[in-house]
Motif scaffolding. Structure first.
Motif, short mmCIF file in Angstrom:
data_model
loop_
_atom_site.label_atom_id
_atom_site.label_comp_id
_atom_site.label_asym_id
_atom_site.label_seq_id
_atom_site.Cartn_x
_atom_site.Cartn_y
_atom_site.Cartn_z
N GLU B 256 10.89 3.66 5.31
CA GLU B 256 11.74 2.76 6.31
C GLU B 256 10.77 2.49 7.59
O GLU B 256 10.90 1.59 8.26
N GLU B 257 9.86 3.38 8.08
CA GLU B 257 9.04 3.23 9.10
C GLU B 257 8.17 2.35 8.84
O GLU B 257 7.92 1.40 9.80
N VAL B 258 7.54 2.31 7.43
CA VAL B 258 6.78 1.08 7.40
C VAL B 258 7.34 -0.28 7.41
O VAL B 258 6.70 -1.22 7.84
N CYS B 259 8.42 -0.32 6.78
CA CYS B 259 9.41 -1.55 6.82
C CYS B 259 9.63 -2.15 8.13
O CYS B 259 9.31 -3.32 8.35
N LEU B 260 10.11 -1.06 8.85
CA LEU B 260 10.32 -1.48 10.14
C LEU B 260 9.26 -1.94 11.10
O LEU B 260 9.03 -2.98 11.93
#
Lengths: 282, 794, 401
Positions: B256-260
Motif C-alpha cells: 500500500e505504501e508503494v501504491c500510494l
C-alpha cells in the motif's frame, strides 16, 4: 469500512414511521439504537436503500404498567434497565441481564426492541425474554398483533416481521415476589456475544418453571417443564436435557456439554440450589 | 559521570511520568489519519476474496475507469523483494498490485481513488474480478506434502527455507527420560489499535515524494520505496507521525505504501489510505503460527541431556520486507535452548509458504513460540521425573558464575542470575501455599493450577548477528543528533520512531543524565528521514540500548564542546574545569549551557580563537562493546483456577521477576512489561485467526478476533533485578518484548497443572474454553473406554 | 486519468447539533457516522477509529452527557444532540484529575485508545460509588488498549474515585434521564420523501461461469416425507424451474442445456441480504431415483458453492421420503463473518420451506412466497465479482484425498 449509500427518513411519530415502512420499495431497514445494525452497515454486509430512524419517536420510548405485565416501548435502552429508569418485572432480573450486554457505551443507545428484531441467537434479550414468557407487539398500517417470543423469532437472525411491520413494544409478565431467575452467560471475555446462555425462571406462586438454552445458533430451546429436568439435590437431568439440545440442533458433543453446564447452572440459581459440585476426576 | 544514576532526579533511573502524555490526553496527538491536506483524496483497495486464484480479468466500468488503477497501470513499479542470504532461500516477489495470481485473501488487486473513503469504497465495489480459483494452502503441514499446490510455481515446493543444526544429539539418545510432544501456537494478528495508514504527496518545491506513514522504521521504508518505485532515495521523504502502537506490525514495507507513493506522483494531489480493522484482520500481516515436534532427553534428576526438535513456521505467501520470511524459523533454531545449559541439540526448521498473509516478527518474535514449546516440554519432563517444575528448571538454568556464557547455539549471554529470578518468583507466589490450596480443593469445584516459565531474550543485537542473514537491512552504528538551541535547550534527532514506548521522555532522561538539562527543555525529533540520522528503526527491543547509547554519545561529545567554550568564558584552563549539572564549573564560577549557547550563536566574537567549528551540534554514532546482544530475562509464575466443565480460566495471581539490566525509567519499563503481559495473555487464552479449508480467514472483526480487555488481564506483581550488561552504555538491556514471551507458557503450564488429574494436557495456544472442554471430554471417554476394556478383560 | 472533482456530496441532509458547546449546522450524507463527521468535517481528530464496529471503544464520545459509540451513530440522526469529544474537556475539572492520574500511573503509551478511554473513565468516576477494581475492569471491557495492559488505567481511575469520594463528592445516578437512546430526539420536520432508488446496474453475464466439483466446507442432511409416490416426486425434481420455484429466493434465468441452469438465489441472513448469481449443473440417476444439483455463484463481494444431493425412496403409506444432503462453501466477507452456525440454521430453514413448497406443488397448490428477502433488489446485488470457472481442480483435490 464505510457504509454504502442509503437514504434516511426520520418520522415524527409512529404513524409516519409505519407509513415510511409501508411505502418504500427496495430494502428498508429500521434503525433504532443502531448498535447491531450499525456494524453491519459499516461492514457493507447490509446495503439498504432506506433507513427509517425510529429512535426519537415518543410512543416507542415509554413504559406502560398493566395489571399483570409491564409494556416496554421498543426504544427503551439496555442502560434504561441497568440504571433502574425502567422498572423491573421482578427483583433486578432485567437490570442484571441488561448490565451484562456488550458495553456501557453500547447500552446507552442499544434498545430492547432493536435487539429482538435483530434476532441474533446469542443476544441476551432473546433468551431472557423467552424465559420470562414475554410477548412482542407488532404494528403496521393495517393494525396490531401480538406474538410470543417463540413465535416471533423464527430462526437465526429471522423474525415473523412482515414488510411494513414494526416491533413497537415488549410485554413482560410480572412475576411473584417468590420468583427466582437464573442467568448464566458463557463467553470468552466480558462483553462478547455469548457462546452459551442458560436462563431459568422459577415462580412457584404462578406455577412457572421455565428454562432456556440460548446461543445455540438457532432460536432458543425453551423447556417449559423444567421441574421434570431439574432436581435440587441431583441437579440437571443431563441425559434428557442433552437429548432435547440434540433435537434442537446442538449436535456437537462439546457444544452440548457447554450448553448443559450453562443450563444446569442457571437452573441451580433459579431453584436456589447449591450449584452442583463440578464433577471431580473422571 | 560519577554521579549515581537518577541522582539528579530526572536522569537514568528516574521514575519520571512521560512528557508526551499531555497531547494524547487532550486529543491533540497527530496520527496519520489526522493529517489534512488541501485537495487530498482517499484510496480504497479492491482485494482478493480468494486465497489462491488465477486472475482472468478485471472489469472496470467505463465511468470509473479514471479512478481505478490495476497492476498494468503501475508502469515501472517493481515488486517487493525481501531476500535472505541464507543458503537455499527461495525468493518470492510480492507484486504491489496482484499480477497473474492472487496468493492470499486480501491481496491488493486494484486501487480506487475518490473524494472520500466511502466513495472510494463505492467504486471498489463496482470493480469485478474474474478469478479462477486454485486449491488453497491453508495448513503449513499439508503444504509440505508432495503433490501439494504451489504458492510460487517455479519453486517446485512450498519451502522458503530449511535449516538444520546438530550438536551431538546422538549422545542424548540413551537418556533414561525421553519426553516427546507436538506443540502449536496459532496464527495471530498484532492488532495495534491504530492500523497502518499512508498520506502521500509530491512536494513540488523539493521535487520530493513525501510519505507520511504509520511505521516503526521510516528510513527502511524509504529504501524500500526507492527500490520499488525506481526513484532515488533523495527524492523521497518518509515521516512517521504519532503512531498508535506497532508491536512489529508497522515494521514492514507495505505494498500500500508503494501504491500510494506511485499514485501521489501520478495524480499530483495528496492521497490517503487508512487501513480499517477488517483489512487489518483479513489482509494484513500475521504472526506466531508455529508447530513443534519436540523431544527432551533427561536424566532422572531432571538434567537435560539433549533437545531434539522439528519446527515449522507458516510464513504466508510472501517474504515481508525487510525481515524476510525466514527470520522467525531461523530464530527458532538458534534460541530454542532458552536460558538452559545442556550438552546436545538438534533442530530442523522449515519456513513454509501458504496462501495466507505474510508472517511478521510480532513482539517476542519466535521467542514466544520456543518458550511455549520448551517450557511445556520441561513440565512434562518434571512429571516424568517426579520432580517439581522449579526443580527441573533450577537443575538446568545457566548459573551466574558461568556468565558471560556461550550456549550451545553460540549465543553469548552477557550477564544475569537466572536461578535467582526463578527462585524469587517461586517464593513470591508462595508455591507451598498454592499446593496446599490445590490439595484442599475449591468450594466451587474449580481446579487450581500453578505454572512457571522462564526465558532469556536477546535484544539489540547488531551487525555481527544480522550480517549473516543477508536480509535487506543490517543494523550498524546507531546515530543520534544533538543540538543545543540558542536559548539553551536541547534537540535530539533520532531516526527510529517511538510508537508508544515513551522515547520522548526516556531519551531526554539519557541526555539529562549527561548534560544536566531539565527534561522539560529537551525535545526529541524522531521518525522523519528529512530531519534525522539514518536508523534501521524501532524493532528488536533495541531502542534504549542503541538509540539511548547514541544519545549518550552525542551528549558526551557536546559536553566536550561546551567545556571548551565554557573554560574560555571562565578564563580557566580547560584542565581545571568540569561539566556538572548543566554548567561548566571552574575554580572561580560557572557558565551554564544557556550562557555558552548564547555566546556560540549570538556573540561569536566572545569565542576562543580555536573554537570547534562544529559548535553545539553533533551527530554521534554508537555500538555496544559487543554487538551480540543484551540478554534480559524474566521468570513468570502464575496461579489459575480452571473450570473444567465449561473451560473457564481465571488468573488468581501473577508474579514477574524481571532483569532488564539498568532501568532508565522504571515506570516506562513496567509499562512495557505490563503491556507485553496483556498480549501474552491474548496469545495464551484468546487470540486466534482461524482459516477454513479454502484459505478464508474467519475472524474479520473484533467480535471474532478477541483482544484481551481489562477484565481478562491480571494485576501482576513485578520484582526487578538490575544486573548491568557489561557491554552497553549505562548497563541497560533491551526489554521491550519480554513481557509477551513468557505468559503463554506459564499459563498453559498452570492450566495443565490444574487439569493433570483429569489426564488432560493442553498443547495448543490459545487455550480456549472449547479446547479445554474438548480435551476433558475426550480424556473422560478414554478413561471409560479403558475401564470398559479392563472389565471385559476381567 | 485523474479522478473527477466532486465538490458536493450526493444525498446530503441537513443536521444541527452542538459539538463541544458550539452550535454546528451541516449537511451530511446519511451514511456518514458521527466520528467521521467530527474528524473529516469539523477537524476534531481526537476521536479515533479503531474498528468501526463498536467493539474497541476508541471512538467513544459523550452524547447528551453519556458515553456512546460515534462509529455506530450516524451524524444525520443526531439532530439536536449535545456531543462532547475529547477536545471538549480541556476545562473540565474531573477530566483534569483523570489526566493527572493517567500521567502519574502511565495509563497510556501510544495514546490511540486514550481519548475514548478517558471518556469512559470519566463516566466511571462519576457513577461508581467505590473504587472497586473488579467493577472498573469489567466496566472497561468496551475500551480496548493494546499497549498498557490496563493496570495503570485501572489504578488511575481507582485513585480518582477514591479521592473524589473522600472529598465528599457523591456518585451520580442515571435515574432522572429520559428513556431511550441518547442523542436521539424526535424529528421536528416532516420526513422527506426518500430519494429515488439508486439505479440498478446491469447484471453481468453468467455465461462464463462453469461449475465443477468441490469439497463442501459444511454439510448437513435432512429428510422429509411427502404424501405422493416416489416416481412423481422424482419427476418433479427433474423440472429445474419447478424446483427453483419451491426453493424460496431461487430463480432461473436460462437453461442453455438440460443439465445446466443459470440463475441465482437470494438469501437473507437476517439483515444481510445476499444474492448469489451463477450457474448450476444437474445430474440425475433414474434407476436410483437420485440426483445432484451443483451450483456456484457470487454476489458483489462474496462467493458460494453449493450442492444438493437428493434421493427419493419409498415412504410410508405409498408416499415418498426425500433424503437431502446439502453442502456448501462460502468465500469472501460472508465467510469471514465468523458465525457459521447461523448460516447453517438459515440453510436448514430454507430446506424446510423447500419441503413444504414441494408438497404444495405436488398437491397442485401454489408454493408460498416464502420469507426469502422481501423488497430485495436482485440486480443491485448482482454486480461485482465473478467467481468464474470454479475449476476442475476441486475434483482433482478430492480424488487425491
Amino acid at each position: 469500512m464505510k457504509a454504502a449509500r442509503f437514504d434516511l427518513v426520520r418520522p415524527r411519530d409512529l404513524s409516519e414511521a409505519l407509513a415510511a415502512l409501508g411505502a418504500t420499495a427496495g430494502l428498508v431497514k429500521v434503525l433504532a439504537g443502531g448498535q447491531s445494525l450499525g456494524p453491519m452497515l459499516n461492514l457493507r454486509l447490509v446495503e439498504p436503500d432506506l433507513l427509517v430512524d425510529i429512535a426519537g419517536i415518543p410512543e416507542l420510548r415509554r413504559i406502560d404498567r398493566e395489571a399483570d405485565a409491564l409494556v416496554f416501548g421498543a426504544c427503551v435502552t439496555h442502560a434504561d434497565f441497568e440504571d433502574g429508569r425502567a422498572p423491573d418485572v421482578g427483583r433486578d432480573m432485567l437490570a442484571r441481564v441488561a448490565s451484562g450486554i456488550a458495553y456501557r457505551a453500547v447500552r446507552n443507545r442499544g434498545t430492547i426492541g432493536g435487539s429482538l428484531a435483530h434476532a441474533d441467537p446469542a443476544a441476551d434479550w432473546v433468551s431472557t425474554l423467552s424465559a420470562l414468557g414475554a410477548e412482542v407487539e407488532i404494528a403496521s398500517r393495517s393494525g396490531r398483533r401480538r406474538l410470543t417470543i417463540g413465535a416471533f423469532i423464527t430462526g437465526a437472525l429471522a423474525t415473523a416481521l412482515q414488510p411494513g411491520e414494526l416491533l413497537v413494544a415488549v410485554r413482560i409478565p410480572l412475576v411473584s415476589a417468590a420468583a427466582r431467575f437464573g442467568y448464566v452467560k458463557h463467553a470468552r471475555k466480558i462483553g462478547e456475544f455469548a457462546h452459551a446462555i442458560g436462563a431459568a425462571l422459577v415462580d412457584p406462586e404462578r406455577g412457572t418453571a421455565r428454562a432456556v438454552a440460548g446461543a445455540i445458533d438457532a432460536p432458543p430451546l425453551v423447556i417449559e417443564d423444567a421441574l421434570a429436568l431439574f432436581d435440587r439435590s441431583s441437579g440437571l437431568d443431563r441425559e434428557e436435557a442433552g437429548r432435547r439440545l440434540a433435537a434442537g440442533g446442538v449436535e456437537d458433543a462439546v457444544d452440548r456439554h457447554i450448553h448443559l453446564e450453562a443450563l444446569g447452572r442457571a437452573l441451580a440459581q433459579a431453584f436456589d440450589a447449591t450449584p452442583p459440585a463440578l464433577r471431580s476426576a473422571a | 559521570m560519577s554521579a549515581a544514576p537518577g541522582a539528579r532526579g530526572e536522569g537514568v533511573g528516574a521514575r519520571l511520568p512521560r512528557k508526551e502524555d499531555d497531547r494524547f490526553m487532550r486529543g491533540r496527538g497527530q496520527y496519520v489519519a489526522d493529517i489534512r491536506m488541501a485537495g487530498m483524496q482517499d484510496v480504497a483497495f479492491v482485494r482478493s476474496p480468494l486465497a489462491h486464484a488465477r486472475i482472468r480479468g478485471i472489469r472496470i466500468p467505463d465511468d470509473i475507469r479514471a479512478q481505478v488503477f490495476v497492476a498494468d497501470d503501475l508502469e515501472g513499479v517493481a515488486p517487493i523483494r525481501a531476500v535472505s542470504g541464507l543458503p537455499g532461500f527461495k525468493v518470492s516477489e510480492q507484486p504491489v498490485l496482484a499480477f497473474g495470481k492472487v496468493r492470499q485473501v486480501g491481496e491488493l488487486v486494484a486501487m480506487c481513488v475518490a473524494a472520500t473513503r466511502a466513495e472510494a469504497e463505492d467504486i471498489a465495489a463496482r470493480v469485478e474480478l474474474d478469478l479462477d480459483e486454485l486449491p488453497a494452502l491453508y495448513d503449513m503441514r499439508l503444504a509440505r506434502e508432495p503433490g501439494a499446490a504451489l504458492v510460487h510455481e517455479h519453486w517446485g515446493d512450498n519451502v522458503f527455507l530449511e535449516t538444520f543444526v546438530d550438536v551431538g544429539i546422538e549422545k542424548a539418545f540413551d537418556a533414561p527420560i525421553k519426553v516427546s510432544r507436538s506443540i502449536s501456537t496459532s496464527r495471530q494478528c498484532m492488532a495495534p489499535l491504530e492500523g497502518r495508514g499512508v498520506v502521500a504527496h509530491l512536494d513540488r518545491r523539493l521535487d520530493q515524494l513525501t510519505v507520511h506513514t504509520a511505521c516503526q522504521m521510516p528510513h527502511i521504508v524509504r529504501s524500500g520505496l526507492s527500490e520499488c518505485l525506481g526513484i532515488e532515495e533523495g527524492r523521497i521523504r518518509v515521516a512517521a507521525p504519532d503512531v498508535g502502537g506497532g508491536f512489529g506490525y508497522k515494521g514492514i514495507l507495505l505494498p500500500e505504501e508503494v501504491c500510494l507513493g506511485w499514485l501521489a506522483l501520478r495524480c499530483g494531489h495528496p492521497v490517503r489510505w487508512i487501513e480499517d480493522r477488517r483489512e487489518h484482520l483479513t489482509a494484513g500481516a500475521n504472526c506466531r503460527e508455529h508447530h513443534y515436534e519436540i523431544t527432551v532427553y533427561a536424566d532422572r534428576d531432571g538434567a537435560i541431556r539433549g533437545v531434539d526438535c522439528e519446527a515449522i513456521v507458516d510464513s504466508g505467501a510472501y517474504s515481508a520486507y525487510p525481515f524476510s520470511a525466514c527470520l522467525e524459523a531461523a530464530q527458532v533454531a538458534s534460541i530454542l535452548p532458552g536460558p538452559y545449559d545442556f550438552p546436545a541439540y538438534r533442530c530442523r526448521t522449515w519456513s513454509v509458504a501458504t496462501n495466507k498473509a505474510p508472517i511478521l516478527p510480532y513482539r517476542g518474535v519466535a521467542r514466544t513460540g520456543v518458550c511455549f514449546a520448551l517450557e511445556l516440554a520441561l513440565d512434562a519432563v518434571a512429571v516424568e521425573a517426579g520432580l517439581t517444575p522449579e526443580q527441573v528448571r533450577l537443575r538446568n538454568l545457566v548459573r551466574p558464575e558461568q556468565m558471560p556464557f556461550d550456549n550451545i547455539t553460540k549465543k553469548h549471554f552477557d550477564s544475569g542470575d537466572y536461578p535467582q529470578a526463578l527462585t524469587r518468583a517461586v517464593k513470591a507466589i508462595d508455591v507451598d501455599a498454592v499446593r496446599a490450596r490445590q490439595k484442599a480443593g475449591e468450594p466451587d469445584g474449580r481446579r487450581i493450577g500453578f505454572g512457571l516459565s522462564i526465558y532469556c531474550e536477546q535484544a539489540a543485537h547488531g551487525t555481527s548477528v544480522y550480517s549473516g542473514w543477508g536480509i535487506p537491512m543490517v543494523p550498524g552504528h546507531e546515530q543520534a543528533g544533538a543540538r543545543v538551541t540558542p536559548d539553551g535547550g536541547l534537540e535530539l534527532r533520532i531516526g527510529a520512531h517511538s510508537h508508544g514506548q515513551g522515547l520522548e521522555t526516556t531519551l531526554a532522561q539519557v541526555a539529562n543524565e549527561i548534560l544536566g538539562l531539565p527534561v522539560a527543555k529537551i525535545r526529541v525529533v524522531h521518525g522523519d528521514t528529512a530531519m534525522t540520522p539514518y536508523s534501521t528503526g524501532a524493532w528488536g527491543s533495541r531502542m534504549m540500548v542503541m538509540t539511548g547509547g547514541a544519545v549518550a554519545a552525542a551528549a558526551t561529545e557536546l559536553v566536550g564542546r561546551l567545556t571548551a567554550i565554557g573554560a574560555h568564558l571562565l578564563q580557566a584552563d580547560p584542565a581545571d574545569v568540569r561539566f556538572e549539572a548543566g554548567a561548566v564549573v571552574g575554580p572561580n564560577g560557572d557558565a551554564t549551557v544557556a550562557e555558552i549557547a548564547r555566546v556560540w550563536y549570538r556573540r561569536p566574537q566572545d569565542l576562543p580563537a580555536d573554537a570547534h567549528g562544529g559548535g553545539l551540534e553533533v551527530t554521534a554514532g554508537y555500538k555496544p562493546v559487543r554487538d551480540s546482544g543484551t540478554f534480559s530475562y524474566a521468570a513468570h509464575a502464575v496461579v489459575v483456577a480452571v473450570d473444567a466443565e465449561i473451560g473457564g480460566v481465571e488468573i488468581l495471581d501473577y508474579v514477574i521477576v524481571e532483569d532488564g539490566g539498568v532501568l532508565v525509567n522504571p515506570l516506562v519499563v513496567d509499562g512495557q512489561i505490563l503491556g507485553g503481559l496483556a498480549q501474552g495473555v491474548g496469545t495464551a487464552l484468546l487470540e486466534e485467526m482461524p482459516f477454513d479449508a479454502s484459505g478464508q480467514p474467519l475472524a474479520s472483526t473484533f467480535a471474532d478476533y478477541l483482544l484481551p480487555g481489562a477484565a481478562e488481564v491480571p494485576s501482576p506483581r513485578i520484582d526487578h533485578m538490575e544486573t548491568p550488561s557489561p557491554y552497553t552504555r549505562f548497563g541497560v538491556k533491551g526489554i521491550g518484548e519480554g513481557g509477551a514471551i513468557a505468559p503463554p507458557a506459564a499459563l498453559a503450564n498452570a492450566i495443565n497443572d490444574a487439569l493433570r488429574p483429569l489426564g488432560v494436557e493442553m498443547l495448543v495456544s490459545p487455550v480456549t474454553p472449547r479446547r479445554i472442554v474438548e480435551a476433558v471430554l475426550s480424556a473422560r471417554e478414554s478413561v471409560s473406554e479403558a475401564r470398559g476394556a479392563q472389565r471385559s478383560a476381567a | 486519468m485523474n479522478a473527477p472533482v466532486r465538490l458536493r456530496r450526493a444525498g446530503a441532509t441537513p443536521v444541527a447539533l452542538t459539538v463541544n458547546g458550539r452550535a454546528v449546522a451541516a449537511e451530511v450524507e446519511p451514511r456518514t457516522h458521527l466520528a467521521d463527521f467530527m474528524r473529516e468535517d469539523l477537524n476534531l481528530t481526537g476521536t479515533h477509529l479503531g474498528c468501526e464496529h463498536g467493539v474497541c471503544g476508541a471512538c467513544t464520545v459523550l452524547v447528551d452527557g453519556e458515553p456512546a459509540r460515534s462509529c455506530l451513530t450516524f451524524a444525520a440522526t443526531c439532530e439536536g444532540a449535545d456531543v462532547v469529544t475529547i477536545e471538549g474537556f480541556d476545562d473540565d475539572a474531573l477530566m483534569a484529575e483523570l489526566r493527572a492520574a493517567f500521567n502519574r500511573e502511565h495509563a497510556l503509551q501510544c495514546g490511540f485508545c486514550t481519548p475514548g478511554m478517558l471518556v469512559t473513565a470519566r463516566d466511571l468516576a462519576l457513577r461508581l460509588a467505590e473504587p472497586d477494581e473488579r467493577r472498573i475492569r469489567v466496566a472497561l471491557a468496551g475500551n480496548l488498549c493494546r499497549c498498557t495492559g490496563y493496570l495503570g488505567i485501572v489504578r488511575a481511575i481507582q485513585q480518582v474515585i477514591a479521592d473524589r469520594r473522600a472529598r465528599g463528592i457523591e456518585p451520580v445516578s442515571g435515574e432522572v434521564r429520559a428513556l431511550g437512546p441518547v442523542g436521539a430526539r424526535c424529528a421536528t420536520a416532516a420526513p422527506r420523501e426518500p430519494a429515488a432508488p439508486i439505479e440498478p446496474i446491469a447484471a453481468p453475464s453468467t455465461s462464463a461461469v462453469a461449475v465443477s466439483d468441490f469439497a463442501p466446507a459444511h454439510t448437513f442432511e435432512q429428510s422429509f416425507v411427502v404424501a405422493f409416490p416416489p416416481e412423481r416426486v422424482f419427476a418433479l425434481f427433474g423440472d429445474v424451474r419447478a424446483v427453483a420455484e419451491c426453493l424460496p429466493g431461487a430463480f432461473v434465468d436460462a437453461m442453455p442445456s438440460p443439465d445446466r441452469a443459470e440463475g441465482g438465489i437470494r438469501v437473507a441472513l437476517g439483515p444481510i441480504a445476499v444474492a448469489f448469481r451463477g450457474a448450476a449443473t444437474i445430474a440425475r440417476d433414474e434407476a436410483e431415483r437420485s440426483g445432484r444439483i451443483l451450483g456456484a455463484g457470487a454476489d458483489g463481494r462474496s462467493g458460494a458453492q453449493g450442492e444438493i444431493r437428493y434421493r427419493v425412496v419409498d415412504g410410508p403409506d405409498g408416499g415418498s421420503e426425500v433424503r437431502l444432503t446439502v453442502g456448501y462453501a462460502l468465500k469472501g466477507p460472508i465467510a469471514q463473518f465468523g458465525r457459521p452456525g447461523l448460516v447453517r440454521d438459515i440453510a436448514g430453514r430454507l430446506v424446510a420451506d423447500f419441503a413444504r413448497n414441494l408438497e404444495a406443488r405436488l398437491a397442485g397448490r401454489a408454493p408460498d412466497a416464502g420469507p426469502g428477502s422481501p423488497g430485495l433488489n436482485p440486480l443491485r446485488l448482482a454486480t461485482g465479482l465473478l467467481f468464474g470457472r470454479i475449476a476442475s481442480w476441486l475434483a482433482r483435490l478430492r480424488a487425491r484425498r
